[in-house]
Motif scaffolding. Structure first.
Motif, PDB file in Angstrom:
ATOM      1  N   THR A 165      17.658   0.202 -17.730  1.00  0.00           N
ATOM      2  CA  THR A 165      16.474  -0.102 -17.571  1.00  0.00           C
ATOM      3  C   THR A 165      15.767   1.161 -17.381  1.00  0.00           C
ATOM      4  O   THR A 165      16.405   2.269 -17.206  1.00  0.00           O
ATOM      5  CB  THR A 165      16.084  -1.082 -16.421  1.00  0.00           C
ATOM      6  OG1 THR A 165      16.868  -0.358 -15.339  1.00  0.00           O
ATOM      7  CG2 THR A 165      16.607  -2.300 -16.477  1.00  0.00           C
ATOM      8  N   ASN A 166      14.471   1.056 -17.382  1.00  0.00           N
ATOM      9  CA  ASN A 166      13.567   2.483 -17.212  1.00  0.00           C
ATOM     10  C   ASN A 166      13.867   2.993 -15.923  1.00  0.00           C
ATOM     11  O   ASN A 166      14.156   2.420 -14.928  1.00  0.00           O
ATOM     12  CB  ASN A 166      12.071   2.000 -16.957  1.00  0.00           C
ATOM     13  CG  ASN A 166      11.174   3.187 -17.121  1.00  0.00           C
ATOM     14  OD1 ASN A 166      11.138   3.790 -18.131  1.00  0.00           O
ATOM     15  ND2 ASN A 166      10.339   3.074 -16.121  1.00  0.00           N
ATOM     16  N   VAL A 167      13.887   4.412 -15.749  1.00  0.00           N
ATOM     17  CA  VAL A 167      14.101   5.061 -14.749  1.00  0.00           C
ATOM     18  C   VAL A 167      12.700   5.418 -14.075  1.00  0.00           C
ATOM     19  O   VAL A 167      12.040   5.988 -14.483  1.00  0.00           O
ATOM     20  CB  VAL A 167      15.096   6.417 -15.187  1.00  0.00           C
ATOM     21  CG1 VAL A 167      14.905   7.211 -13.680  1.00  0.00           C
ATOM     22  CG2 VAL A 167      16.342   6.064 -15.614  1.00  0.00           C
ATOM     23  N   ALA A 168      12.697   5.005 -12.618  1.00  0.00           N
ATOM     24  CA  ALA A 168      11.495   5.246 -11.806  1.00  0.00           C
ATOM     25  C   ALA A 168      11.908   5.571 -10.444  1.00  0.00           C
ATOM     26  O   ALA A 168      12.788   5.039  -9.915  1.00  0.00           O
ATOM     27  CB  ALA A 168      10.367   4.142 -11.764  1.00  0.00           C
ATOM     28  N   SER A 169      11.062   6.560  -9.789  1.00  0.00           N
ATOM     29  CA  SER A 169      11.686   6.839  -8.361  1.00  0.00           C
ATOM     30  C   SER A 169      10.834   6.305  -7.343  1.00  0.00           C
ATOM     31  O   SER A 169       9.685   6.049  -7.670  1.00  0.00           O
ATOM     32  CB  SER A 169      11.716   8.573  -8.195  1.00  0.00           C
ATOM     33  OG  SER A 169      12.716   9.045  -9.083  1.00  0.00           O
ATOM     34  N   ILE A 170      11.176   6.261  -6.190  1.00  0.00           N
ATOM     35  CA  ILE A 170      10.250   5.749  -4.984  1.00  0.00           C
ATOM     36  C   ILE A 170       9.660   6.721  -4.798  1.00  0.00           C
ATOM     37  O   ILE A 170       9.904   8.052  -4.492  1.00  0.00           O
ATOM     38  CB  ILE A 170      11.336   5.369  -3.698  1.00  0.00           C
ATOM     39  CG1 ILE A 170      12.386   4.206  -3.878  1.00  0.00           C
ATOM     40  CG2 ILE A 170      10.668   5.066  -2.453  1.00  0.00           C
ATOM     41  CD1 ILE A 170      13.388   4.104  -2.880  1.00  0.00           C
ATOM     42  N   ASP A 171       8.375   6.542  -4.345  1.00  0.00           N
ATOM     43  CA  ASP A 171       7.204   7.498  -3.840  1.00  0.00           C
ATOM     44  C   ASP A 171       7.399   7.927  -2.481  1.00  0.00           C
ATOM     45  O   ASP A 171       7.481   8.899  -2.132  1.00  0.00           O
ATOM     46  CB  ASP A 171       5.762   6.963  -4.193  1.00  0.00           C
ATOM     47  CG  ASP A 171       5.664   6.991  -5.750  1.00  0.00           C
ATOM     48  OD1 ASP A 171       6.290   7.705  -6.513  1.00  0.00           O
ATOM     49  OD2 ASP A 171       4.532   6.516  -6.195  1.00  0.00           O
ATOM     50  N   LYS A 172       7.544   6.754  -1.658  1.00  0.00           N
ATOM     51  CA  LYS A 172       7.386   6.690  -0.138  1.00  0.00           C
ATOM     52  C   LYS A 172       7.995   5.919   0.449  1.00  0.00           C
ATOM     53  O   LYS A 172       7.805   4.606   0.006  1.00  0.00           O
ATOM     54  CB  LYS A 172       5.770   6.943   0.162  1.00  0.00           C
ATOM     55  CG  LYS A 172       5.735   7.395   1.516  1.00  0.00           C
ATOM     56  CD  LYS A 172       4.085   7.176   1.787  1.00  0.00           C
ATOM     57  CE  LYS A 172       3.659   7.639   3.141  1.00  0.00           C
ATOM     58  NZ  LYS A 172       2.276   7.785   3.358  1.00  0.00           N
ATOM     59  N   VAL A 173       8.737   6.165   1.588  1.00  0.00           N
ATOM     60  CA  VAL A 173       9.109   5.048   2.568  1.00  0.00           C
ATOM     61  C   VAL A 173       8.618   5.384   3.876  1.00  0.00           C
ATOM     62  O   VAL A 173       8.703   6.477   4.206  1.00  0.00           O
ATOM     63  CB  VAL A 173      10.731   4.806   2.511  1.00  0.00           C
ATOM     64  CG1 VAL A 173      11.192   3.845   3.649  1.00  0.00           C
ATOM     65  CG2 VAL A 173      11.666   4.560   1.238  1.00  0.00           C
ATOM     66  N   TYR A 174       8.063   4.630   4.638  1.00  0.00           N
ATOM     67  CA  TYR A 174       7.223   4.869   5.898  1.00  0.00           C
ATOM     68  C   TYR A 174       7.222   3.773   6.809  1.00  0.00           C
ATOM     69  O   TYR A 174       7.341   2.392   6.651  1.00  0.00           O
ATOM     70  CB  TYR A 174       5.972   5.233   5.628  1.00  0.00           C
ATOM     71  CG  TYR A 174       4.941   4.432   4.777  1.00  0.00           C
ATOM     72  CD1 TYR A 174       4.184   3.619   5.275  1.00  0.00           C
ATOM     73  CD2 TYR A 174       5.067   4.330   3.294  1.00  0.00           C
ATOM     74  CE1 TYR A 174       3.377   2.684   4.457  1.00  0.00           C
ATOM     75  CE2 TYR A 174       4.481   3.471   2.686  1.00  0.00           C
ATOM     76  CZ  TYR A 174       3.591   2.614   3.111  1.00  0.00           C
ATOM     77  OH  TYR A 174       2.732   1.623   2.485  1.00  0.00           O
ATOM     78  N   ALA A 175       7.158   4.178   8.135  1.00  0.00           N
ATOM     79  CA  ALA A 175       7.002   3.127   9.190  1.00  0.00           C
ATOM     80  C   ALA A 175       5.679   3.109   9.848  1.00  0.00           C
ATOM     81  O   ALA A 175       4.969   4.091  10.072  1.00  0.00           O
ATOM     82  CB  ALA A 175       8.287   3.483  10.198  1.00  0.00           C
ATOM     83  N   GLU A 176       5.156   1.848  10.231  1.00  0.00           N
ATOM     84  CA  GLU A 176       3.921   1.924  10.863  1.00  0.00           C
ATOM     85  C   GLU A 176       4.183   0.656  12.182  1.00  0.00           C
ATOM     86  O   GLU A 176       5.200  -0.179  11.911  1.00  0.00           O
ATOM     87  CB  GLU A 176       2.951   1.299   9.887  1.00  0.00           C
ATOM     88  CG  GLU A 176       2.642   2.209   8.759  1.00  0.00           C
ATOM     89  CD  GLU A 176       1.366   1.806   8.174  1.00  0.00           C
ATOM     90  OE1 GLU A 176       0.951   0.522   8.367  1.00  0.00           O
ATOM     91  OE2 GLU A 176       0.767   2.625   7.128  1.00  0.00           O
ATOM     92  N   LYS A 177       3.305   0.849  13.019  1.00  0.00           N
ATOM     93  CA  LYS A 177       3.385  -0.082  14.087  1.00  0.00           C
ATOM     94  C   LYS A 177       2.556  -1.377  13.676  1.00  0.00           C
ATOM     95  O   LYS A 177       1.355  -1.186  13.188  1.00  0.00           O
ATOM     96  CB  LYS A 177       2.638   0.629  15.497  1.00  0.00           C
ATOM     97  CG  LYS A 177       2.271  -0.364  16.647  1.00  0.00           C
ATOM     98  CD  LYS A 177       1.744   0.267  17.757  1.00  0.00           C
ATOM     99  CE  LYS A 177       1.313  -0.970  18.760  1.00  0.00           C
ATOM    100  NZ  LYS A 177       0.669  -0.016  20.006  1.00  0.00           N
ATOM    101  N   VAL A 178       2.913  -2.374  13.692  1.00  0.00           N
ATOM    102  CA  VAL A 178       2.418  -3.797  13.297  1.00  0.00           C
ATOM    103  C   VAL A 178       2.618  -4.947  14.096  1.00  0.00           C
ATOM    104  O   VAL A 178       3.549  -4.914  15.106  1.00  0.00           O
ATOM    105  CB  VAL A 178       2.914  -4.087  12.063  1.00  0.00           C
ATOM    106  CG1 VAL A 178       2.591  -3.019  10.848  1.00  0.00           C
ATOM    107  CG2 VAL A 178       4.569  -4.565  11.861  1.00  0.00           C
ATOM    108  N   ILE A 179       1.886  -6.139  14.417  1.00  0.00           N
ATOM    109  CA  ILE A 179       2.237  -7.154  14.740  1.00  0.00           C
ATOM    110  C   ILE A 179       2.158  -8.281  13.926  1.00  0.00           C
ATOM    111  O   ILE A 179       1.516  -8.425  12.952  1.00  0.00           O
ATOM    112  CB  ILE A 179       0.746  -7.610  15.798  1.00  0.00           C
ATOM    113  CG1 ILE A 179       0.755  -6.371  16.857  1.00  0.00           C
ATOM    114  CG2 ILE A 179       1.181  -8.817  16.434  1.00  0.00           C
ATOM    115  CD1 ILE A 179      -0.347  -6.590  17.788  1.00  0.00           C
ATOM    116  N   ASP A 180       3.287  -9.020  13.943  1.00  0.00           N
ATOM    117  CA  ASP A 180       3.657  -9.926  12.882  1.00  0.00           C
ATOM    118  C   ASP A 180       2.953 -11.413  13.078  1.00  0.00           C
ATOM    119  O   ASP A 180       1.945 -11.392  13.930  1.00  0.00           O
ATOM    120  CB  ASP A 180       5.331 -10.163  12.969  1.00  0.00           C
ATOM    121  CG  ASP A 180       5.820 -11.072  13.962  1.00  0.00           C
ATOM    122  OD1 ASP A 180       4.971 -11.323  14.924  1.00  0.00           O
ATOM    123  OD2 ASP A 180       7.087 -11.355  13.955  1.00  0.00           O
TER     124      ASP A 180
END
Length: 384
Positions: free
Chosen positions: A125-140
């Motif tokens: 398939t087409n090759v594409a890279s991840i831009d960003k992985v990040y963490a945030e404080k959230v409330i589910d």
């Protein structure tokens, strides 16, 4: 995958009574034995694995592995990659290789009983890279505070479309009531304080995701993944007690592979299992050479993959400490003898010596011995 095979393998005829509270016996009324193939190769240079099992009935607990098979992958430029059985039912390529753009790949399987299977020709398939992985404080949605882990990705060529995500999380565990000494029963029936024989203060644990998270950009103006939730971690999870890392793997899939996995995911859900309308047998891109009516489960996938790892400390995202439940106790000698014999407590403090030494303050083992929660071997990739 075992869960998926389990739900497919019951083949599926459950009789649901008219009353929603009346008990019913869930049993296999019809069963069709079929080969199950797990085969994904990527553009990573490595030894690739292929797993062969067989479907199993509702009453069984584990699939039967398919041993003694001969497996090859052939390319349109006449390269052949052979696989040997590394462990029972798991076949590993005898050489390292990676999928290359513009080539077609064909999987061939010959089982020990002489049955042959072949896949459709499949391209990377087409090759594409991840831009960003990040963490945030959230409330589910249930009002629980925690950390949301997200991924962003973008393909300016607009050729990726079908995305799948897997991850591997690793976290550091620091035992909050670790001491350099341990408490053991001695030969005279009393207690001895001895130096710990191994590292038990700092440990690490690694957990891989189950299945693949799927999403697509078919209906979007841009081929862009924005703030896609990979995982939610509640604030009382031991995985975020001190320091945490996640390795996210992004697969760019073909439309056929994406649809196969999507239907498989829906099929394996408990709602689908108990619904009166059951989906039919999934269409694979792997076929029997000997019998056109024989059904095969699984999909031969040739996907591009990119990876990104992040690290963060708990205090980088959350403003509350990890809520260890560690009560210091001073049990009577007879109870302490039982607890030490069962290895359920660890020493916190030795008070002025009594008849048998001690008395002693102790905590539950998990609060003073990190090996109860992980391994004391630091991963090679770990960064503090």
């Amino acid at each position: 995958m075992k869960k998926i095979i389990y739900f497919i393998s019951i083949s599926i005829l459950l009789t649901i009574t008219n009353s929603c509270i009346e008990e019913f016996d869930a049993a296999t009324e019809e069963f069709e034995d079929a080969l199950v193939v797990e085969a994904t190769i990527t553009n990573q240079l490595k030894y690739h694995n292929i797993t062969l099992t067989r479907t199993y009935s509702f009453e069984e607990y584990e699939p039967n592995v398919e041993t003694g098979a001969t497996i090859t992958i052939e390319t349109s430029n006449n390269n052949t990659y052979n696989f040997s059985e590394y462990t029972s039912g798991v076949y590993t390529s005898t050489t390292m290789f990676k999928a290359e753009p513009g080539l077609e790949y064909t999987l061939s399987i010959k089982t020990q009983d002489g049955k042959e299977y072949i896949s459709q020709n499949t391209q990377l398939t087409n090759v594409a890279s991840i831009d960003k992985v990040y963490a945030e404080k959230v409330i589910d949605d249930d009002g629980v505070e925690g950390i949301g882990l997200y991924v962003d990705s973008y393909d300016a060529t607009n050729n990726s479309k079908y995305y799948g995500y897997e991850f591997e999380e690793t976290y550091k565990i620091i035992a909050p009531f670790w001491t350099p000494d341990d408490l053991i029963l001695n030969s005279s029936g009393g207690f001895s304080v001895v130096p710990r024989s191994q590292e038990e203060q700092i440990c690490y644990n690694t957990v891989a995701s189950k299945g693949r998270l799927l999403t697509n950009t078919d209906l979007l103006e841009e081929d862009r993944i924005s703030k896609f939730l990979i995982k939610f971690i509640p604030n009382n999870s031991i995985s975020i007690n001190t320091r945490y890392s996640i390795l996210v793997k992004q697969y760019i899939q073909s439309g056929e592979s994406y649809n196969y996995l999507r239907v498989l995911e829906e099929f394996s859900s408990s709602q689908s299992l108990l619904s009166q309308s059951q989906p039919g047998f999934l269409t694979s891109n792997i076929y029997s050479v000997n019998n056109s009516n024989e059904k095969v489960l699984g999909f031969f996938e040739v996907s591009s993959i990119s990876e990104k790892r992040i690290f963060f400390n708990r205090e980088d995202v959350l403003d509350t400490p990890y809520p260890w439940v560690c009560n210091i106790i001073d049990p009577p000698v007879n109870e302490l003898t039982t607890l030490v014999r069962l290895d359920r407590v660890t020493l916190v403090y030795e008070k002025p010596a009594g008849e048998d030494g001690g008395p002693y303050d102790v905590v539950t083992r998990v609060c003073g011995d990190c090996t109860m929660s992980g391994s004391n071997i630091k991963p090679n990739f770990w960064i503090d």
